[in-house]
Design a protein around this motif. Structure first.
Motif, PDB file in Angstrom:
ATOM      1  N   THR A  30       0.838  -1.186   0.000  1.00  0.00           N
ATOM      2  CA  THR A  30       0.000   0.000   0.000  1.00  0.00           C
ATOM      3  C   THR A  30       0.876   1.241   0.000  1.00  0.00           C
ATOM      4  O   THR A  30       1.823   1.334   0.775  1.00  0.00           O
ATOM      5  CB  THR A  30      -0.930   0.013   1.222  1.00  0.00           C
ATOM      6  N   LEU A  31       0.561   2.182  -0.877  1.00  0.00           N
ATOM      7  CA  LEU A  31       1.269   3.458  -0.956  1.00  0.00           C
ATOM      8  C   LEU A  31       0.271   4.572  -0.673  1.00  0.00           C
ATOM      9  O   LEU A  31      -0.762   4.675  -1.348  1.00  0.00           O
ATOM     10  CB  LEU A  31       1.900   3.651  -2.334  1.00  0.00           C
ATOM     11  N   LEU A  44       3.853   0.000  -9.058  1.00  0.00           N
ATOM     12  CA  LEU A  44       3.929  -1.413  -9.426  1.00  0.00           C
ATOM     13  C   LEU A  44       5.321  -1.973  -9.191  1.00  0.00           C
ATOM     14  O   LEU A  44       5.472  -3.128  -8.761  1.00  0.00           O
ATOM     15  CB  LEU A  44       3.516  -1.607 -10.888  1.00  0.00           C
ATOM     16  N   ALA A  45       6.359  -1.186  -9.436  1.00  0.00           N
ATOM     17  CA  ALA A  45       7.726  -1.659  -9.219  1.00  0.00           C
ATOM     18  C   ALA A  45       7.950  -2.050  -7.764  1.00  0.00           C
ATOM     19  O   ALA A  45       8.589  -3.071  -7.463  1.00  0.00           O
ATOM     20  CB  ALA A  45       8.721  -0.589  -9.637  1.00  0.00           C
ATOM     21  N   VAL A  46       7.423  -1.245  -6.838  1.00  0.00           N
ATOM     22  CA  VAL A  46       7.563  -1.517  -5.410  1.00  0.00           C
ATOM     23  C   VAL A  46       6.968  -2.883  -5.070  1.00  0.00           C
ATOM     24  O   VAL A  46       7.554  -3.672  -4.320  1.00  0.00           O
ATOM     25  CB  VAL A  46       6.881  -0.403  -4.602  1.00  0.00           C
ATOM     26  N   THR A 101      -3.288  -6.997  -9.047  1.00  0.00           N
ATOM     27  CA  THR A 101      -4.539  -6.265  -8.893  1.00  0.00           C
ATOM     28  C   THR A 101      -4.225  -4.877  -8.350  1.00  0.00           C
ATOM     29  O   THR A 101      -3.192  -4.651  -7.713  1.00  0.00           O
ATOM     30  CB  THR A 101      -5.516  -6.970  -7.935  1.00  0.00           C
ATOM     31  N   LEU A 102      -5.141  -3.944  -8.588  1.00  0.00           N
ATOM     32  CA  LEU A 102      -4.965  -2.563  -8.144  1.00  0.00           C
ATOM     33  C   LEU A 102      -6.230  -2.089  -7.447  1.00  0.00           C
ATOM     34  O   LEU A 102      -7.317  -2.119  -8.026  1.00  0.00           O
ATOM     35  CB  LEU A 102      -4.684  -1.652  -9.351  1.00  0.00           C
ATOM     36  N   THR A 156      -3.219   0.398  -3.485  1.00  0.00           N
ATOM     37  CA  THR A 156      -2.887  -0.919  -2.943  1.00  0.00           C
ATOM     38  C   THR A 156      -2.770  -1.892  -4.106  1.00  0.00           C
ATOM     39  O   THR A 156      -3.727  -2.074  -4.865  1.00  0.00           O
ATOM     40  CB  THR A 156      -3.940  -1.406  -1.943  1.00  0.00           C
ATOM     41  N   LEU A 157      -1.591  -2.492  -4.235  1.00  0.00           N
ATOM     42  CA  LEU A 157      -1.340  -3.431  -5.323  1.00  0.00           C
ATOM     43  C   LEU A 157      -0.990  -4.791  -4.741  1.00  0.00           C
ATOM     44  O   LEU A 157      -0.188  -4.897  -3.796  1.00  0.00           O
ATOM     45  CB  LEU A 157      -0.201  -2.948  -6.224  1.00  0.00           C
TER      46      LEU A 157
END
Length: 320
Positions: free
Chosen positions: A48-49, A69-71, A87-88, A131-132
């Motif tokens: 989560t960012l 997405l890289a994180v 998922t996003l 949140t990915l």
């Protein structure tokens, strides 16, 4: 633009949402369906960012799409997993079509680079938050974990450290620098490159691994705790970039490399005999220390003296 129109026109239409190997059913149903070959396990991680905590707000939405997405994908690298899908869940204070389209382009660019397919998610109204969840596959019993380091192993990292921490004053507008200094630092902050191929190359060799997100010293503590060993780090062997040294000076660059977050470079342990072969294959491996009996993480100076600082990296909720 309503929620379902947003999903349909901005995200479901993106190239990374068109399915691919391992995706039996993507966006459009109540659940997505993934195919995992016999003899493999599913690796799953969620990140989560939050605006103002993990990234500056406002910021370039294209760069934010890449970084978000890289994180998450870096966690797959740390496990030695082959990427499958993601998922996003996107929380937005309001809908601005230009912002969303730029974000989706950045997200798609990183998805293509990581070979990840967008298979679903959610959108809602509120403070900006991303949140990915990423999915990967790994041969059963071959995943890299934090718990296998052994006394006698060497401690390694997969590249230079501290660039993202060095970039933070530039991101926040607190400092400026010439382009030959600023560009590599900012590129590492906004477009970190998950070390997916290196993670897969370490399967069957590394005894433990993780990706550095909260700082080298702090994250190595997770390996030490899980493996019930002590990691000793030679300060002068920790690799830093010329751009970082130019920007922060030698002492500042070392501090950023040791305690700064957002590197998304792999740290791992393995028998010393495996290092030359991996380096000969072209992997950017730097030996920075060793594994011994004991507990925790120690930082040593050039004379072998313990100079371990009290604060070792970023922690949420410190002081609460």
């Amino acid at each position: 633009m309503g929620e379902f129109e947003l999903i349909r026109t901005v995200f479901a239409a993106a190239p990374c949402a068109q399915g691919g190997e391992g995706v039996a059913l993507g966006i459009g149903d109540d659940c997505a369906l993934l195919d995992v070959p016999f003899g493999e396990q599913l690796a799953i991680s969620t990140d989560t960012l939050v605006a103002g905590v993990h990234f500056a707000d406002p910021c370039d939405p294209f760069l934010l799409g890449q970084r978000s997405l890289a994180v998450a994908a870096s966690d797959l690298a740390a496990m030695g997993a082959t990427p499958l899908a993601f998922t996003l869940a996107l929380t937005l204070p309001t809908v601005h079509t230009d912002w969303l389209q730029a974000f989706a382009r950045g997200l798609n660019q990183m998805a293509v680079a990581c070979n990840l397919r967008l298979i679903g998610g959610d959108t809602t109204r509120g403070p900006l938050c991303l949140t990915l969840t990423v999915f990967g596959r790994v041969p059963s019993g071959r995943a890299l974990t934090r718990s296998g380091a052994q006394p006698g192993d060497v401690l390694c990292v997969g590249g230079e450290l501290g660039n993202a921490a060095g970039a933070l004053p530039l991101v926040l507008g607190q400092r400026s620098a010439e382009s030959f200094i600023a560009q590599p630092l900012l590129a590492h902050y906004w477009s970190p490159q998950p070390q997916l191929a290196l993670g897969q190359a370490l399967r069957g060799k590394a005894t433990s691994a993780l990706d550095i997100s909260d700082g080298l010293l702090a994250d190595c503590g997770h390996i030490a705790l899980a493996s019930q060993v002590r990691l000793l780090i030679d300060r002068d062997r920790v690799p830093v970039s010329l751009a970082l040294e130019e920007f922060l000076g030698s002492a500042g660059a070392q501090q950023a490399a040791l305690s700064g977050g957002d590197d998304y470079v792999l740290a791992f342990t393995l028998p010393e005999r495996d290092v030359p072969t991996l380096q000969a294959d072209g992997w950017p491996i730097h030996v920075i220390g060793c594994v011994v009996e004991g507990q925790g993480v120690g930082l040593l100076d050039a004379d072998g003296q313990d100079i371990t600082p009290a604060i070792r990296g970023y922690q949420h909720f410190r002081g609460i």
